[in-house]
Design an enzyme around this catalytic site. Structure first.
Site, short mmCIF file in Angstrom:
data_model
loop_
_atom_site.label_atom_id
_atom_site.label_comp_id
_atom_site.label_asym_id
_atom_site.label_seq_id
_atom_site.Cartn_x
_atom_site.Cartn_y
_atom_site.Cartn_z
N GLY A 250 -1.15 70.35 60.61
CA GLY A 250 -0.76 69.31 61.54
C GLY A 250 -0.10 69.83 62.80
O GLY A 250 0.22 71.02 62.94
N HIS A 251 0.16 68.92 63.72
CA HIS A 251 0.69 69.30 65.04
C HIS A 251 2.11 69.86 64.93
O HIS A 251 2.88 69.50 64.06
CB HIS A 251 0.64 68.12 66.01
N ASN A 252 2.39 70.79 65.82
CA ASN A 252 3.71 71.43 65.95
C ASN A 252 4.07 72.36 64.80
O ASN A 252 5.22 72.81 64.72
CB ASN A 252 4.83 70.38 66.08
#
Length: 376
Positions: A250-252
């Site tokens: 997922g993002h980050n």
């Protein structure tokens, strides 16, 4: 004479001898080094004249029944009736022999296929190969010896380091950076929007997804894997990390160096890992947790809290291995414990009935749970 010479030039070369193969892998020959070898196959698929692999002493008996002409084995293998190649690392040696007989090449011939489209602002290094029907956007930098297969889509402002390989169908969204020596397999997608939404006026609206994805050097990304771009900064994957097929990051996220992330793992946004973390198949990790260096997440673990460095966890919710094993052992005993408990309740009821004064009713008889238990 000319006709004879022409026929000789078309005659296939003889297969290699065991001695020649020993020189290739640095092995000691036991038996006739002049034995011709026609191929290299595992023991279950062995064909007459091939060399096979015997990596443990308890598998020697199978060699006697095999049609293989010879075998590769460790230096401490007992004597066999067939010729042997003895070497310290038999798996590495056998892999080299398999490639000798069945060479596998993922390389595309240097040059750009005429059906590919590359923006004039993009910089190509030396010996770059781009397969058919690929598209590379504006202001990209493609390093030396990069291999891009057919049907690859590279967005604007991407950077691909020297010697990296992108298989057919890979998609890099805008701004993705790939280190040197990386391998990205078919249909992997790097840089798609993260799954981040806010509810406004009863509707789910996508929040900013303005970051990118950065892979360190020598990262492998398996087929169908997806790594989402960060919200404002990059989602990072550290040097040497290996990501299996069908993994979602997922993002980050901040993935450390030399992690092993196996198939169908899902890592929610803003999670971080230390170096040398192992995530086995179908692990699920919630957002905003940290997995410490050297931790092992066993198959199908559901991780909802931080995991300490060096810890091995198991189960859903994931707990330390020793604790989870005790819980699993206890759960396995529950059917028998239930039987024992019901037996004890019946015995207690009988004792109460025997010791109750004549004509009185034991308190246990008034317990509404008791008749149903006796009936059961």
């Amino acid at each position: 004479m000319a006709e004879t010479s022409s026929l000789n030039s078309r005659r296939p070369a003889p297969p290699p001898t065991l001695g020649e193969l020993a020189a290739l892998v640095g092995a000691e020959v036991v038996g006739d080094p002049n034995t011709y070898i026609s191929g290299a196959w595992p023991i279950d698929d062995a064909t007459p004249g091939c060399v096979t692999l015997i990596d443990h002493a308890d598998r020697v008996d199978r060699l006697a029944e095999s049609p293989a002409a010879a075998a590769v084995g460790p230096t401490d293998l007992p004597e066999c009736d067939k010729p042997m190649l003895l070497v310290a690392d038999p798996h590495a040696a056998f892999a080299a022999l398999v490639q000798r007989f069945r060479p596998r090449s993922t390389r595309v011939s240097p040059g750009v296929a005429p059906t590919s489209v590359i923006d004039p602002s993009t910089t190509l290094g030396d010996r770059v190969a781009v397969g058919s029907n690929s598209v590379i956007g504006r202001d990209c930098v493609i390093g030396d010896d990069v291999q891009i297969g057919p049907g690859v889509a590279v967005g604007d402002r991407c950077h691909i380091g020297a010697g990296s390989y992108l298989a057919a169908g890979v998609v890099l969204y805008d701004g993705v950076r790939v280190g040197s020596g990386c391998r990205i397999h078919s249909n992997a997608v790097l840089g798609a929007d993260g799954f981040g939404y806010q509810q406004r006026d009863g509707r789910h609206e996508l929040v900013a997804q303005l970051g990118s994805v950065e892979l360190g050097d020598n990262v492998d990304v398996g087929a169908g894997a997806c790594i989402d771009r960060g919200v404002y900064g990059p989602t990072r994957v550290g040097e040497g990390t290996k990501i299996d097929n069908l993994v979602q990051i997922g993002h980050n996220c901040r993935i450390g160096r030399h992690n092993l992330i196996c198939s169908q793992v899902g890592i929610a946004g803003s999670t971080s890992t230390g170096d040398y973390v192992v995530m086995a198949g179908q692990v699920g990790v919630r957002d905003h947790v940290h997995i410490g260096e050297g931790a092992v997440l066993s198959a199908m673990a559901g991780v909802s809290n931080n995991v300490a460095a060096g810890e091995t966890v198991l189960g859903a919710p994931a707990t330390p291995l020793k604790q989870q094993k005790l819980q699993m052992a206890a759960v396995a005993k529950l059917p028998q414990l239930r039987k024992d408990f019901r037996k004890l309740r019946r015995e207690v009821d009988e004792l109460l009935e025997e010791t109750a004064p004549q004509g009185s009713t034991p308190e246990a008889a008034d317990d509404p749970a008791r008749p149903s238990e006796r009936a059961a």
